[in-house]
Design a protein around this motif. Structure first.
Motif, mmCIF file in Angstrom:
data_model
loop_
_atom_site.group_PDB
_atom_site.id
_atom_site.type_symbol
_atom_site.label_atom_id
_atom_site.label_comp_id
_atom_site.label_asym_id
_atom_site.label_seq_id
_atom_site.Cartn_x
_atom_site.Cartn_y
_atom_site.Cartn_z
ATOM 1 N N LEU A 113 0.630 -1.393 -0.191
ATOM 2 C CA LEU A 113 -0.260 -0.172 -0.046
ATOM 3 C C LEU A 113 0.543 1.553 0.013
ATOM 4 O O LEU A 113 -0.015 2.112 -0.622
ATOM 5 N N ILE A 114 1.824 1.459 0.651
ATOM 6 C CA ILE A 114 2.794 2.358 0.498
ATOM 7 C C ILE A 114 3.450 2.331 -0.627
ATOM 8 O O ILE A 114 3.035 3.600 -1.192
ATOM 9 N N GLY A 115 3.461 1.413 -1.395
ATOM 10 C CA GLY A 115 4.310 1.597 -2.726
ATOM 11 C C GLY A 115 3.112 2.332 -3.731
ATOM 12 O O GLY A 115 3.402 3.331 -4.342
ATOM 13 N N GLU A 116 1.984 1.995 -4.009
ATOM 14 C CA GLU A 116 0.541 2.454 -3.736
ATOM 15 C C GLU A 116 -0.055 3.506 -4.308
ATOM 16 O O GLU A 116 0.379 4.574 -5.102
ATOM 17 N N LEU A 117 0.565 4.131 -2.744
ATOM 18 C CA LEU A 117 -0.107 5.746 -2.345
ATOM 19 C C LEU A 117 1.414 7.089 -2.792
ATOM 20 O O LEU A 117 1.549 7.480 -3.052
ATOM 21 N N LYS A 118 2.243 6.026 -3.083
ATOM 22 C CA LYS A 118 3.615 6.991 -3.548
ATOM 23 C C LYS A 118 3.043 7.076 -4.923
ATOM 24 O O LYS A 118 4.232 7.880 -5.556
ATOM 25 N N LYS A 119 2.298 5.840 -6.119
ATOM 26 C CA LYS A 119 2.554 6.635 -7.697
ATOM 27 C C LYS A 119 2.319 8.168 -7.964
ATOM 28 O O LYS A 119 0.826 7.906 -7.247
ATOM 29 N N LYS A 120 2.426 7.986 -8.963
ATOM 30 C CA LYS A 120 1.398 9.940 -8.550
ATOM 31 C C LYS A 120 0.502 9.689 -9.834
ATOM 32 O O LYS A 120 -0.377 10.068 -10.080
ATOM 33 N N ASN A 121 0.024 8.705 -11.116
ATOM 34 C CA ASN A 121 -0.799 8.200 -11.882
ATOM 35 C C ASN A 121 -1.948 7.322 -11.527
ATOM 36 O O ASN A 121 -2.913 7.046 -11.909
ATOM 37 N N LEU A 122 -1.834 6.732 -9.741
ATOM 38 C CA LEU A 122 -2.826 6.089 -9.206
ATOM 39 C C LEU A 122 -3.805 6.469 -9.808
ATOM 40 O O LEU A 122 -4.342 8.141 -8.914
ATOM 41 N N PRO A 123 -4.977 6.033 -9.839
ATOM 42 C CA PRO A 123 -6.512 6.153 -9.987
ATOM 43 C C PRO A 123 -6.803 6.363 -8.869
ATOM 44 O O PRO A 123 -7.045 5.299 -7.916
ATOM 45 N N LYS A 124 -7.925 7.458 -8.898
ATOM 46 C CA LYS A 124 -8.694 7.892 -7.482
ATOM 47 C C LYS A 124 -8.909 6.865 -6.480
ATOM 48 O O LYS A 124 -8.590 6.823 -5.554
ATOM 49 N N ALA A 125 -10.010 6.667 -7.362
ATOM 50 C CA ALA A 125 -10.459 5.177 -6.945
ATOM 51 C C ALA A 125 -9.802 3.746 -5.828
ATOM 52 O O ALA A 125 -9.987 3.523 -5.056
ATOM 53 N N ASN A 126 -8.361 4.126 -6.775
ATOM 54 C CA ASN A 126 -7.300 2.449 -5.752
ATOM 55 C C ASN A 126 -6.795 3.925 -5.243
ATOM 56 O O ASN A 126 -6.374 3.083 -3.927
ATOM 57 N N LYS A 127 -6.768 5.272 -5.240
ATOM 58 C CA LYS A 127 -5.935 5.699 -3.729
ATOM 59 C C LYS A 127 -6.630 5.515 -2.787
ATOM 60 O O LYS A 127 -6.117 5.534 -1.922
ATOM 61 N N LEU A 128 -8.088 6.283 -2.610
ATOM 62 C CA LEU A 128 -9.076 5.706 -1.701
ATOM 63 C C LEU A 128 -8.794 4.500 -1.058
ATOM 64 O O LEU A 128 -8.635 4.522 -0.279
ATOM 65 N N LEU A 129 -9.334 3.540 -1.998
ATOM 66 C CA LEU A 129 -9.162 2.286 -1.295
ATOM 67 C C LEU A 129 -7.831 2.168 -1.294
ATOM 68 O O LEU A 129 -7.182 1.486 0.303
ATOM 69 N N ALA A 130 -6.776 2.126 -1.171
ATOM 70 C CA ALA A 130 -5.491 2.297 -0.812
ATOM 71 C C ALA A 130 -5.220 3.029 0.577
ATOM 72 O O ALA A 130 -4.229 2.831 1.534
ATOM 73 N N LEU A 131 -5.717 3.855 0.193
ATOM 74 C CA LEU A 131 -5.471 4.705 2.112
ATOM 75 C C LEU A 131 -6.081 4.464 3.032
ATOM 76 O O LEU A 131 -5.939 4.281 4.307
ATOM 77 N N ARG A 132 -8.171 4.036 2.543
ATOM 78 C CA ARG A 132 -8.494 3.996 3.849
ATOM 79 C C ARG A 132 -7.513 2.346 4.560
ATOM 80 O O ARG A 132 -7.852 1.929 5.645
ATOM 81 N N MET A 133 -7.529 0.987 3.689
ATOM 82 C CA MET A 133 -6.724 -0.304 3.828
ATOM 83 C C MET A 133 -5.636 0.182 4.726
ATOM 84 O O MET A 133 -4.945 0.111 5.608
ATOM 85 N N LEU A 134 -4.663 1.416 4.039
ATOM 86 C CA LEU A 134 -3.811 1.482 5.308
ATOM 87 C C LEU A 134 -3.622 2.371 6.486
ATOM 88 O O LEU A 134 -2.754 1.937 7.649
ATOM 89 N N ILE A 135 -4.959 3.205 6.410
ATOM 90 C CA ILE A 135 -4.765 3.573 7.385
ATOM 91 C C ILE A 135 -5.387 2.764 8.773
ATOM 92 O O ILE A 135 -4.435 3.403 10.216
#
Length: 266
Positions: A113-135
């Motif tokens: 998840l850390i790696g995913e959230l550091k990606k500049k072009n990650l789609p917003k829906a993926n960012k939302l899922l990744a951030l919620r799960m990381l938290i």
């Protein structure tokens, strides 16, 4: 129509039952750590998080990963919430174990998840899922029974009595000890959120392996204090463990803030 009603009934049961099996911290526990994390965000990280979460706070979004377990579409996330160990490890042993860890668990998925959230072009829906799960997972691994023993499902199989009610060791640490304080999550944060600057720096400097090691060491002490079938003296248990529990809630929040600041920029 009958089938539809039956499905709704099953969904309602799932919402109540499923989170109990693998949830770390209850609803209030997650919100406490989430609110603490919010208090230590940098302006840049706060703006980036708001762009993803909108008006939903970290405290409120921190329970999403448990609530969504009622949806079969997200069943694959269940094993992301914990990492169980088959024995007590020294810190070097745990570091070696984690270095070879390729299973789907809290450690491997936090790194993912850390790696995913550091990606500049990650789609917003993926960012939302990744951030919620990381938290959620950062908070999870600071609940000691989520770094506990494989053979008893992190204390779920250790049955105990709490105020004449049947429960288990995992559930006591998820919610019952927190709920015993009879505070809202904001009142709870006001009570415990007083780490020093030096403590915050030390906690945030520690790698994830250190987080897991600390939690597992606490779990070992928790196991030593009970046996299956015990009737808990709630007042003594509270006296013995509330400081440890509160320290883990604060550490989880402080470390979450540090990780979010690191991901989204200081």
């Amino acid at each position: 129509m009958k089938i539809s009603i039956f499905k709704k009934l099953l969904l309602g049961i799932a919402i109540i039952y499923l989170p109990v099996q693998t949830m770390a911290w209850g609803t209030n526990g997650h919100r406490i750590s989430g609110q603490i994390a919010d208090s230590y965000l940098t302006p840049k990280a706060r703006a980036a998080i708001k762009a993803i979460l909108g008006n939903e706070s970290i405290a409120m979004t921190s329970n999403w990963a448990d609530f969504i377990k009622s949806d079969p579409q997200y069943k694959y996330l269940s094993s992301w919430h914990y990492i169980d160990f088959d024995k007590e490890y020294s810190y070097p042993e745990m570091q070696a174990f984690l270095k070879q860890d390729t299973t789907t668990d809290a450690y491997t998925k936090l790194n993912f998840l850390i790696g995913e959230l550091k990606k500049k072009n990650l789609p917003k829906a993926n960012k939302l899922l990744a951030l919620r799960m990381l938290i959620h997972i950062v908070e999870d691994v600071h609940q000691p029974m989520h770094t506990a023993h494989t053979d008893d499902k992190g204390g779920n199989d250790i049955k105990l009595t709490w105020f004449n009610n049947q429960t288990n060791l995992h559930s006591i640490w998820d919610s019952q000890l927190i709920d015993f304080q009879q505070l809202s999550y904001t009142e709870y944060v006001s009570w415990i959120n007083h780490p020093t600057v030096a403590q915050r720096a030390e906690w945030q400097k520690a790698p994830i392996s250190q987080w897991l090691y600390e939690s597992s060491q606490i779990a070992t002490k928790i196991y030593a204090g009970v046996k299956d079938g015990d009737k808990i003296n709630v007042y003594k248990y509270n006296f013995d463990y509330i400081a440890t529990l509160n320290n883990q809630l604060v550490k989880g929040g402080v470390r979450l803030a540090g990780l979010l600041n690191q991901i989204f920029g200081a």
